[in-house]
Design an enzyme around this catalytic site. Sequence first.
Site, PDB file in Angstrom:
ATOM      1  N   ALA A  11       0.808  -1.218   0.000  1.00  0.00           N
ATOM      2  CA  ALA A  11       0.000   0.000   0.000  1.00  0.00           C
ATOM      3  C   ALA A  11       0.842   1.271   0.000  1.00  0.00           C
ATOM      4  O   ALA A  11       0.328   2.365  -0.189  1.00  0.00           O
ATOM      5  CB  ALA A  11      -0.939   0.000   1.202  1.00  0.00           C
ATOM      6  N   ARG A  16       9.782   8.300  -2.942  1.00  0.00           N
ATOM      7  CA  ARG A  16      11.152   8.518  -3.420  1.00  0.00           C
ATOM      8  C   ARG A  16      11.409   8.020  -4.835  1.00  0.00           C
ATOM      9  O   ARG A  16      12.501   8.182  -5.369  1.00  0.00           O
ATOM     10  CB  ARG A  16      12.143   7.876  -2.428  1.00  0.00           C
ATOM     11  CG  ARG A  16      12.376   8.737  -1.199  1.00  0.00           C
ATOM     12  CD  ARG A  16      13.206   7.999  -0.174  1.00  0.00           C
ATOM     13  NE  ARG A  16      12.421   6.958   0.495  1.00  0.00           N
ATOM     14  CZ  ARG A  16      12.956   5.946   1.172  1.00  0.00           C
ATOM     15  NH1 ARG A  16      14.254   5.826   1.250  1.00  0.00           N
ATOM     16  NH2 ARG A  16      12.174   5.059   1.771  1.00  0.00           N
ATOM     17  N   GLY A 137      14.337  -1.849  11.159  1.00  0.00           N
ATOM     18  CA  GLY A 137      14.006  -2.317  12.498  1.00  0.00           C
ATOM     19  C   GLY A 137      15.120  -3.247  12.968  1.00  0.00           C
ATOM     20  O   GLY A 137      15.585  -4.097  12.210  1.00  0.00           O
ATOM     21  N   GLU A 152      12.061  -0.329  15.892  1.00  0.00           N
ATOM     22  CA  GLU A 152      12.227   0.460  14.669  1.00  0.00           C
ATOM     23  C   GLU A 152      13.350   1.478  14.855  1.00  0.00           C
ATOM     24  O   GLU A 152      13.560   1.987  15.962  1.00  0.00           O
ATOM     25  CB  GLU A 152      10.911   1.156  14.321  1.00  0.00           C
ATOM     26  CG  GLU A 152       9.832   0.202  13.854  1.00  0.00           C
ATOM     27  CD  GLU A 152      10.294  -0.688  12.708  1.00  0.00           C
ATOM     28  OE1 GLU A 152      10.708  -0.166  11.662  1.00  0.00           O
ATOM     29  OE2 GLU A 152      10.287  -1.927  12.873  1.00  0.00           O
ATOM     30  N   ASN A 167      15.486  -6.426  10.642  1.00  0.00           N
ATOM     31  CA  ASN A 167      14.269  -7.107  10.201  1.00  0.00           C
ATOM     32  C   ASN A 167      14.081  -6.926   8.700  1.00  0.00           C
ATOM     33  O   ASN A 167      14.155  -5.815   8.189  1.00  0.00           O
ATOM     34  CB  ASN A 167      13.088  -6.476  10.967  1.00  0.00           C
ATOM     35  CG  ASN A 167      11.744  -6.983  10.491  1.00  0.00           C
ATOM     36  OD1 ASN A 167      11.614  -8.127  10.075  1.00  0.00           O
ATOM     37  ND2 ASN A 167      10.732  -6.124  10.575  1.00  0.00           N
ATOM     38  N   ASN A 225      13.039   1.457  -2.972  1.00  0.00           N
ATOM     39  CA  ASN A 225      12.471   2.738  -2.551  1.00  0.00           C
ATOM     40  C   ASN A 225      12.788   3.861  -3.515  1.00  0.00           C
ATOM     41  O   ASN A 225      12.161   4.914  -3.463  1.00  0.00           O
ATOM     42  CB  ASN A 225      13.009   3.118  -1.164  1.00  0.00           C
ATOM     43  CG  ASN A 225      12.480   2.164  -0.106  1.00  0.00           C
ATOM     44  OD1 ASN A 225      11.290   1.931  -0.014  1.00  0.00           O
ATOM     45  ND2 ASN A 225      13.388   1.564   0.658  1.00  0.00           N
ATOM     46  N   ARG A 438      10.076  -0.527 -67.637  1.00  0.00           N
ATOM     47  CA  ARG A 438      10.935   0.632 -67.397  1.00  0.00           C
ATOM     48  C   ARG A 438      10.618   1.677 -68.456  1.00  0.00           C
ATOM     49  O   ARG A 438       9.882   1.402 -69.392  1.00  0.00           O
ATOM     50  CB  ARG A 438      12.412   0.293 -67.607  1.00  0.00           C
ATOM     51  CG  ARG A 438      12.962  -0.861 -66.878  1.00  0.00           C
ATOM     52  CD  ARG A 438      14.343  -1.104 -67.451  1.00  0.00           C
ATOM     53  NE  ARG A 438      15.050  -2.121 -66.693  1.00  0.00           N
ATOM     54  CZ  ARG A 438      16.060  -2.823 -67.201  1.00  0.00           C
ATOM     55  NH1 ARG A 438      16.453  -2.625 -68.438  1.00  0.00           N
ATOM     56  NH2 ARG A 438      16.656  -3.726 -66.466  1.00  0.00           N
TER      57      ARG A 438
END
Length: 456
Positions: A11, A16, A137, A152, A167, A225, A438
Amino acid sequence: MNKLNIVILAAGKGTRMHSNTPKVLHEVGAKAILAHVIDCAKDLNPQKIIVVYGYGGETVRAEFAHENVVWVHQAEQLGTGHAVQQALTHLDADAKILILLGDVPLVDVHTCKNLSEQANNKLAILSFNKTDPTGYGRIVRSTTGSVVAIIEHKDASSEQRSISEVNTGIMAMPMTYLTKWLSQISNQNVQGEYYLTDIVALAVAQGIEVVAVVTRDEWSVTGINSKEDLSKIERVYQARIAQNLLQQGVTLKDASRIDVRGTLHCGRDVVIDVNCVFEGNVTLADNVRVAANCVIKNAEIHAGVHIAPFTIIDETQVGANSRIGPFARLRPGTKLDADTHIGNFVELKNTQVGTGSKINHLSYVGDTTIGRNVNIGAGTITCNYDGVNKFRTVIEDDVFVGSDSQLVAPITIGKGATIAAGSTITRDAPADQLTFCRAKEQKSIAGWKRPQKITK
Ligand code: UD1
Ligand code: MG
């Protein structure tokens, strides 16, 4: 408990990327990032795949209309925990849930399978060690090494920030636990978000074991990102494909200068020179050689074909031992039989060429059927278009078309016919005869002078 449900979180807006296209629709290897994740999910044979989408909503859904996935809309992005909450009503009470991220295109099926197998009455999280863990995290472990929480980055103390185990966002757990934990998370943190990662501390508090599976393959857990990330992942993806081709025995003159945007099947002893791009579904049979700078899309290239540099092939079949290029362009609907020669600056469209026929220089041949052992001279054009309609040209076996001829379709050149150079042929030419059309006479004007440059 063998049931598996997979939730893909997709979502996020992807600010960026600086793009009007939703992040998950950007492509790696010409396939949407989210499509890579959905394909990985499908390979795990789950009972259900749920995609949580938000930004770019209907555009994203429309792109995947053919996929058997459940779409759940997250109108406001209030955090990863909130995102999974939106999916809860669609999940099976007796299933194991695997959470994947929609922006991690190189996600690995075996790693995910292993992770979900670990999640029997446990919470299994996938972690990795990162030299610069900024933004991630952190996996907080007790003195005995067991996982106690994920903190985090923004909420972490400087001591916690020095932890390099992070994580990946990929985790698996039984649905019964997930439902309970998600009802207990809050948004009391620096970002004011509902963190999925808070379920780790909840599990520990409730005496449920948390296992962290540490992956070494950082690329398989890297999310995209920015365009910089996208470009890096594209290179990794291409390098992996090149590696596979080398392992199968394909010769690549430079493994870092081949791009496969789709599927490339190669036979034995295939040689590919630098800067070639393969798109869609391409097959190169045994002993095919592709020289530098070719673009080949949705094509079947039969055994022993040599393709010279700068050739473009699209939706075409090339028969065995043919010689194509340099600078040839084969457009959709073209089918060449064995031993054909298509040379430089020749464009073929929707054209069938019989065994042993040659079109070696500077020609346009479109909507044409050519028989066997035909020679098409340099500069031949099939005039297939009257401005509104397209017509076919038929050139039967053993025809010789002289250079710089125009064949105005619809037209048939009979078997064994010869067309004199420089002819504009508008009616069918009979078999075995010389046909020409021709200017009637050849004139020479004695004493004729070339124009002179006018001096002002
Ligand atoms: C998340 C993890 C972090 C981990 C990192 C790995 C949390 C709280 N943090 O952080 O521990 O190291 O991923 O990249 O989970 N998404 C939604 N709805 C939302 C928010 C996010 O669908 O409301 C989706 C995003 O589209 C994305 C994924 O969830 O695919 C991760 O979201 P992101 O904002 O990148 O989380 P991070 O803060 O990076
Ligand atoms: Mg992120």
